[in-house]
Design an enzyme around this catalytic site. Structure first.
Site, PDB file in Angstrom:
ATOM      1  CG  HIS A 374      -1.808  -0.976   1.269  1.00 52.38           C
ATOM      2  ND1 HIS A 374      -3.296  -0.704   0.587  1.00 52.38           N
ATOM      3  CD2 HIS A 374      -1.989  -2.249   1.490  1.00 52.38           C
ATOM      4  CE1 HIS A 374      -4.184  -1.729   0.789  1.00 52.38           C
ATOM      5  NE2 HIS A 374      -3.347  -2.685   1.461  1.00 52.38           N
ATOM      6  CE  LYS A 565      -6.099  14.304  -0.139  1.00 53.37           C
ATOM      7  NZ  LYS A 565      -6.207  12.893  -0.830  1.00 53.37           N
ATOM      8  NE  ARG A 566      -3.358  10.474   9.919  1.00 55.82           N
ATOM      9  CZ  ARG A 566      -3.116   9.745  10.771  1.00 55.82           C
ATOM     10  NH1 ARG A 566      -4.051   8.517  11.163  1.00 55.82           N
ATOM     11  NH2 ARG A 566      -2.195   9.663  11.593  1.00 55.82           N
ATOM     12  CE  LYS A 571      -2.335  11.143   2.773  1.00 55.68           C
ATOM     13  NZ  LYS A 571      -3.246  10.558   1.737  1.00 55.68           N
ATOM     14  CB  THR A 673     -10.016   5.365  -1.259  1.00 56.63           C
ATOM     15  OG1 THR A 673      -9.360   5.908  -0.119  1.00 56.63           O
ATOM     16  CG2 THR A 673      -9.264   4.122  -1.579  1.00 56.63           C
ATOM     17  CE  LYS A 677     -13.860   6.311   0.323  1.00 52.74           C
ATOM     18  NZ  LYS A 677     -13.211   5.915   1.782  1.00 52.74           N
TER      19      LYS A 677
HETATM   20  C1  GL9 Z   1      -2.303   3.917   1.816  1.00 51.19           C
HETATM   21  C2  GL9 Z   1      -2.094   4.626   0.682  1.00 51.19           C
HETATM   22  O1  GL9 Z   1      -1.141   5.893   1.168  1.00 51.19           O
HETATM   23  C3  GL9 Z   1      -3.134   5.401   0.101  1.00 51.19           C
HETATM   24  O2  GL9 Z   1      -2.553   6.020  -1.160  1.00 51.19           O
HETATM   25  C4  GL9 Z   1      -3.991   4.355  -0.474  1.00 51.19           C
HETATM   26  O3  GL9 Z   1      -5.201   4.572  -1.050  1.00 51.19           O
HETATM   27  C5  GL9 Z   1      -4.482   3.322   0.728  1.00 51.19           C
HETATM   28  C6  GL9 Z   1      -5.247   2.018   0.415  1.00 51.19           C
HETATM   29  O4  GL9 Z   1      -4.703   1.331  -0.364  1.00 51.19           O
HETATM   30  O5  GL9 Z   1      -3.288   2.969   1.331  1.00 51.19           O
HETATM   31  N1  GL9 Z   1      -1.236   3.351   2.549  1.00 51.19           N
HETATM   32  C7  GL9 Z   1      -1.224   3.526   3.891  1.00 51.19           C
HETATM   33  O6  GL9 Z   1      -0.207   3.217   4.686  1.00 51.19           O
HETATM   34  N2  GL9 Z   1      -2.101   4.455   4.180  1.00 51.19           N
HETATM   35  C8  GL9 Z   1      -3.091   4.648   2.973  1.00 51.19           C
HETATM   36  O7  GL9 Z   1      -3.805   5.550   3.031  1.00 51.19           O
HETATM   37  N3  GL9 Z   1      -2.194   5.092   5.203  1.00 51.19           N
HETATM   38  C9  GL9 Z   1      -3.212   5.054   6.282  1.00 51.19           C
HETATM   39  O8  GL9 Z   1      -4.218   4.406   6.318  1.00 51.19           O
HETATM   40  C10 GL9 Z   1      -3.134   6.050   7.181  1.00 51.19           C
HETATM   41  N1  PLP Z   2      -9.697   9.201   6.268  1.00 44.03           N
HETATM   42  C1  PLP Z   2     -11.066   8.839   6.275  1.00 44.03           C
HETATM   43  C2  PLP Z   2     -12.015   9.223   7.495  1.00 44.03           C
HETATM   44  C3  PLP Z   2     -11.606   8.351   4.969  1.00 44.03           C
HETATM   45  O1  PLP Z   2     -12.845   8.245   4.931  1.00 44.03           O
HETATM   46  C4  PLP Z   2     -10.677   8.252   3.935  1.00 44.03           C
HETATM   47  C5  PLP Z   2     -11.222   8.084   2.647  1.00 44.03           C
HETATM   48  O2  PLP Z   2     -10.923   7.251   1.798  1.00 44.03           O
HETATM   49  C6  PLP Z   2      -9.454   8.393   4.029  1.00 44.03           C
HETATM   50  C7  PLP Z   2      -8.781   8.838   5.157  1.00 44.03           C
HETATM   51  C8  PLP Z   2      -8.189   8.223   2.967  1.00 44.03           C
HETATM   52  O3  PLP Z   2      -8.208   9.566   2.309  1.00 44.03           O
HETATM   53  P1  PLP Z   2      -7.145   9.892   0.912  1.00 44.03           P
HETATM   54  O4  PLP Z   2      -7.451   8.581  -0.081  1.00 44.03           O
HETATM   55  O5  PLP Z   2      -7.800  11.285   0.498  1.00 44.03           O
HETATM   56  O6  PLP Z   2      -5.852   9.888   1.650  1.00 44.03           O
END
Ligand code: GL9
Ligand code: PLP
Length: 833
Positions: A374, A565-566, A571, A673, A677
């Site tokens: 991921h 997002k985080r 980002k 993701t 959305k």
């Molecule tokens: C993450 C990636 O950074 C995202 O780009 C990806 O959409 C998601 C799901 O595949 O996985 N990998 C990761 O460690 N995080 C992602 O969001 N971080 C968190 O979940 C906080």
């Molecule tokens: N945090 C929350 C609460 C979410 O609903 C989502 C949705 O995908 C994410 C984080 C991930 O966001 P992003 O794909 O923009 O990093």
């Protein structure tokens, strides 16, 4: 006529059981029953939470018969089952989602109304289980929904953290964290299964001996034994009977263990042991893509993986199947490397507990696991200090050594003399301290490896997993992420759902490709008007919440520019902040400027130990303080930091967005993701060629996407040529002014220290190329504003965006996993009459 019921009504009750009936009357009776018999409450004294619980129990009753039917069906048919191993599940609130999947939202609303309460008001009371950090955990939740909806037998395994992701509050502009005590009012959705528990060993040492048959055996004598107790949550599919299980493990002290100490007079030791045991599932690590390397984290990982594998083996053997066929019954998907220790654990169980020979055990193991990566961020790649690993899991360390020895024997023959390659493939890293590379253990132990977007998978093959790709190209494939339209449209945006369904029917909810049918109405003026009206209403609703939560007035006619997002440097919330300052400076420079009004909305948590991310929050709130209160601005620009971004808040924010900020440095965001959305809810994207943005742009068309910035190759090139952020600062007056203002304390009451670290990092390091992409971003933003002036054009682009989002349903992702990796088939579940 008895107690106000006529004969027909009594008849209805007889055929429609109060515990399972879906009519308003049955629901109403069930809610009253639960209030009384489960909680011992009656209307005069029942609180809002009591009602919430009663409704939830009534709904759960209706799910339980489907759950039992599903389990029976799976067991009888001996079907192949998907086992999803994830350290995180970011589920979001259950009640409304279950009502939608059961198809009884309206009926329940009516039943609650007849009891004198408001369903919305009860739904708002639910505390969401925040058992994940962000995208990765939320993906697991969307996948559980799609697995059930597609009627695929599946079980999700994870940890029942007592405290989930912290709650974020903003004080004086800074993030402060509060513990997430999500269980404080009870959890009506889980069923505790005390009888379903496993022992998990930690520490100690390993004895080796030869048994009577001359077989070499190992006996692990631990110094700590922990008990994992199962807590099951039913996951119901959309308008099907299939109800899968999410099984989360809670850690406890085994009874027998503390008694031994207790009897020996070691009361304090017994208590201490109990606490050590309970601590394992106490709290979720709040890091976003930053490896922690802490002993407790390794214990968490091993704890849930061991419980889960013991559980699967138990299920398999109870069906009378041979241990050798384990991989035929279960496919185990590793959600990142967090559960990768499972490779060594399955080997241990097969060798030490079931007495298989090495080759047989390894064959089964490598036919069982599949691994999803991921992230490409180097700081996120999990490595365990070898000494620490050996202290926690001495037997597994031996196994990792042996797996590695056998593997390197083969590799050395294949790549004779290529030391670089051999050392890169090794499971063990050398250095001042040796370490275990979990991505390598996962890659070697799995028969399939996938990335989460096309670009990400490509980059994986070229960088982080290059050697693994060259070794076994057949293992690799891409599985682009997806999101569930049930939660992210039907539940969170009922108005848009209605508008779409009125036009093209509601088949799209299960078959998102049907959204294509909207495209023919993209230029229809009446439809555009209705479309923008829905968006406007969502913006008004969000404005109300913003006013309530952070006391900022926003204009629902302005562009709602959403960056949620985080908080992470890659980002690039910083880039967005620089744009805000630039807009502000344009107004200050020319107070009469004709500018499209904008509301820039940020939300996101920063890892508690991530200084720079927390400083960026402070910068955003500080800019807001100045901009929102400057009379010259005349409400043309507002900056909002909405606190405590979680699923509940995301559901309110996405539907109200006009513009989706997906502006990560190219090559850094594996997929995203949130981008899906937002687009699905009619927002247009401003973004880089990163993660799934690339595919979103392909689908919606380049003309319906605001692209800017360097691509992944250019990013590498710029870095290779010696990137100099300072020259961008010097050569771009707007950029220079913005950074100077931050530096001079314009946004910090003239305090020059507040943002010093930030400015320094931008000017002299700028790892994420914020300055390099600044001008290109500003230009794209200007194009956004120009386009927004043309309401019809904007509506058309928005409709087209939604119409072409079919690919990004998690149903599509799951179908791809099922066909190409898991080789599992749907098993429809029918209810017993
Ligand atoms: C993450 C990636 O950074 C995202 O780009 C990806 O959409 C998601 C799901 O595949 O996985 N990998 C990761 O460690 N995080 C992602 O969001 N971080 C968190 O979940 C906080
Ligand atoms: N945090 C929350 C609460 C979410 O609903 C989502 C949705 O995908 C994410 C984080 C991930 O966001 P992003 O794909 O923009 O990093």
């Amino acid at each position: 006529k008895e107690k106000g019921l006529d004969k027909q009504e009594i008849q209805n009750i007889l055929i429609e059981d109060a515990r399972t009936g879906l009519s308003v009357e049955a629901l109403k009776r069930a809610i009253q029953n639960n209030l009384f018999y489960v909680q011992g409450k009656f209307p005069e004294i029942a609180t809002r939470n009591d009602y919430y619980m009663a409704v939830s129990y009534a709904v759960r009753d209706r799910i339980l018969n489907r759950w039992v039917a599903s389990v029976k069906q799976y067991l009888d048919g001996k079907h192949r089952v998907v086992s999803y191993l994830s350290a995180e599940y970011l589920l979001g609130p259950h009640l409304a989602n279950n009502l939608i999947n059961l198809g009884i939202y309206k009926e329940t609303e009516q039943a609650v109304k007849e009891l004198g309460k408001d369903l919305e008001w009860l739904i708002e009371k639910e505390i969401e289980p925040g058992l994940g950090n962000g995208g990765l955990g939320r993906l697991a939740a969307c996948y559980m929904d799609s697995l059930a909806t597609l009627e695929v037998p599946a079980i999700g395994y994870g940890i029942r953290y007592q405290f989930g992701i912290f709650e974020q509050d903003i004080r004086d502009g800074w993030q402060v964290e509060d513990t997430d005590n999500w269980l404080r009012r009870g959890n009506p959705w889980e069923i505790e299964r005390r009888e379903l528990n496993y022992e998990v060993k930690f520490g100690g040492h390993v004895q080796h001996y030869t048994d009577n048959n001359g077989k070499f055996c190992s006996n692990w004598i631990p110094d700590l034994v922990v008990k994992g107790v199962a807590y099951d949550t039913p996951i119901l599919g959309y308008k099907v009977n299939t109800t899968n299980t999410l099984r989360l493990w809670k850690s406890e002290a085994p009874k027998s263990f503390d008694f031994q100490l207790f009897n020996a007079g070691g009361y304090n030791d017994a208590v201490r042991q109990k606490i050590v045991c309970e601590n394992i599932s106490k709290v979720l690590y709040p890091n976003d893509e930053q490896e922690e390397g802490k002993i407790l984290r390794l214990r968490q990982q091993y704890f849930f993986v061991s419980c889960s594998l013991q559980d699967m083996l138990g299920i398999h053997l109870r069906q009378g199947d041979k241990i050798q066929d384990f991989h035929k019954k279960f496919v185990v998907q590793l959600n990142d490397t967090h559960p990768a220790v499972g490779v060594a654990e399955l080997m241990r169980l097969l060798l030490d507990k079931y007495g298989l020979e090495w080759d047989e055990a390894w064959d089964i193991t490598t036919k069982t696991f599949a691994y999803t990566n991921h992230t490409l961020l180097p700081e996120a790649l999990e490595k365990w200090d070898l000494e620490l690993f050996g202290k926690v899991l001495p037997r597994h360390l031996e196994l990792v050594y042996e797996i590695n020895r056998r593997f390197l024997d083969q590799v050395t023959v294949k790549f004779y003399g290529d030391h670089q390659k051999i050392s890169s493939l090794s499971l063990i890293g050398e250095g001042p301290r040796k370490f275990i590379k979990m991505a390598n253990l996962a890659s070697l132990g799995s028969y399939a490896i996938n990335g989460v977007a096309a670009l990400h998978t490509d980059l994986l093959k070229k960088t982080v997993l290059k050697d693994w790709y060259e070794l076994s190209p057949e293992k690799f494939s891409n599985k682009t992420n997806g999101v569930t339209p049930r939660r992210w449209m039907v539940l969170s945006n009922p108005e848009l759902t209605q508008l779409i369904s009125d036009k093209i029917g509601d088949g799209w909810i299960k078959n998102l490709d049907e959204l294509r049918g909207l495209e023919q109405f993209a230029k229809d003026k009446n439809f555009q008007k209705a479309w923008m009206e829905v968006k406007y209403n969502q913006k008004v609703a969000l404005s109300k919440r913003i006013l309530q939560r952070v006391k900022i007035k926003t204009d629902s006619n302005s562009i709602f520019d959403v960056h949620v997002k985080r908080m992470h440097e890659y980002k690039r919330q910083m880039l967005n902040a620089l744009h805000v300052i630039t807009l502000y400076n344009r107004i200050k420079h020319n107070p009469e400027i004709d500018m499209v009004p904008r509301t820039v909305i940020f939300a996101g948590k920063a890892a508690p130990g991530y200084r720079m991310a927390k400083l960026i929050i402070k910068l955003i709130t500080s800019i807001g303080e100045v901009v929102n209160n400057d009379p010259d601005v005349k409400d043309r620009l507002k900056v909002v930091f909405y606190p405590n971004y979680n699923v509940t808040n995301a559901q309110k924010i996405y539907p109200a967005a006009d513009l989706s900020e997906q502006i990560s440095t190219a090559g850094k965001e594996a997929s995203g993701t949130g981008n899906m959305k937002l687009s699905l809810n009619g927002a247009l994207t401003i973004g880089t060629l990163d993660g799934a943005n690339v595919e979103i742009r392909e689908c919606v068309g380049a003309e319906n996407f605001f692209l800017f910035g360097l691509d992944a190759d250019q990013v590498e090139e710029v870095k290779a040529n010696g990137y100099d952020p300072y020259s961008h600062y010097q050569n771009n007056p707007d950029l220079k002014l913005a950074i100077d203002q931050i530096n001079d304390g314009y946004f910090s009451h003239l305090n020059k220290d507040t943002f010093k670290a930030l400015v320094r990092s931008l000017l002299y390091d700028d790892q994420y190329l914020v300055l390099a992409d600044y001008q290109s971003y500003i230009d794209a933003q200007d194009k956004v504003a120009e386009t927004f002036r043309d309401k019809e054009k904007w509506a058309e682009m928005s409709i087209i965006n939604v119409a072409r989002m079919g690919k990004f349903s998690s149903d599509r992702s799951i179908r791809d996993y099922c066909q190409e990796i898991w080789k599992v088939e749907p098993i429809p579940v029918s209810l017993e009459k």
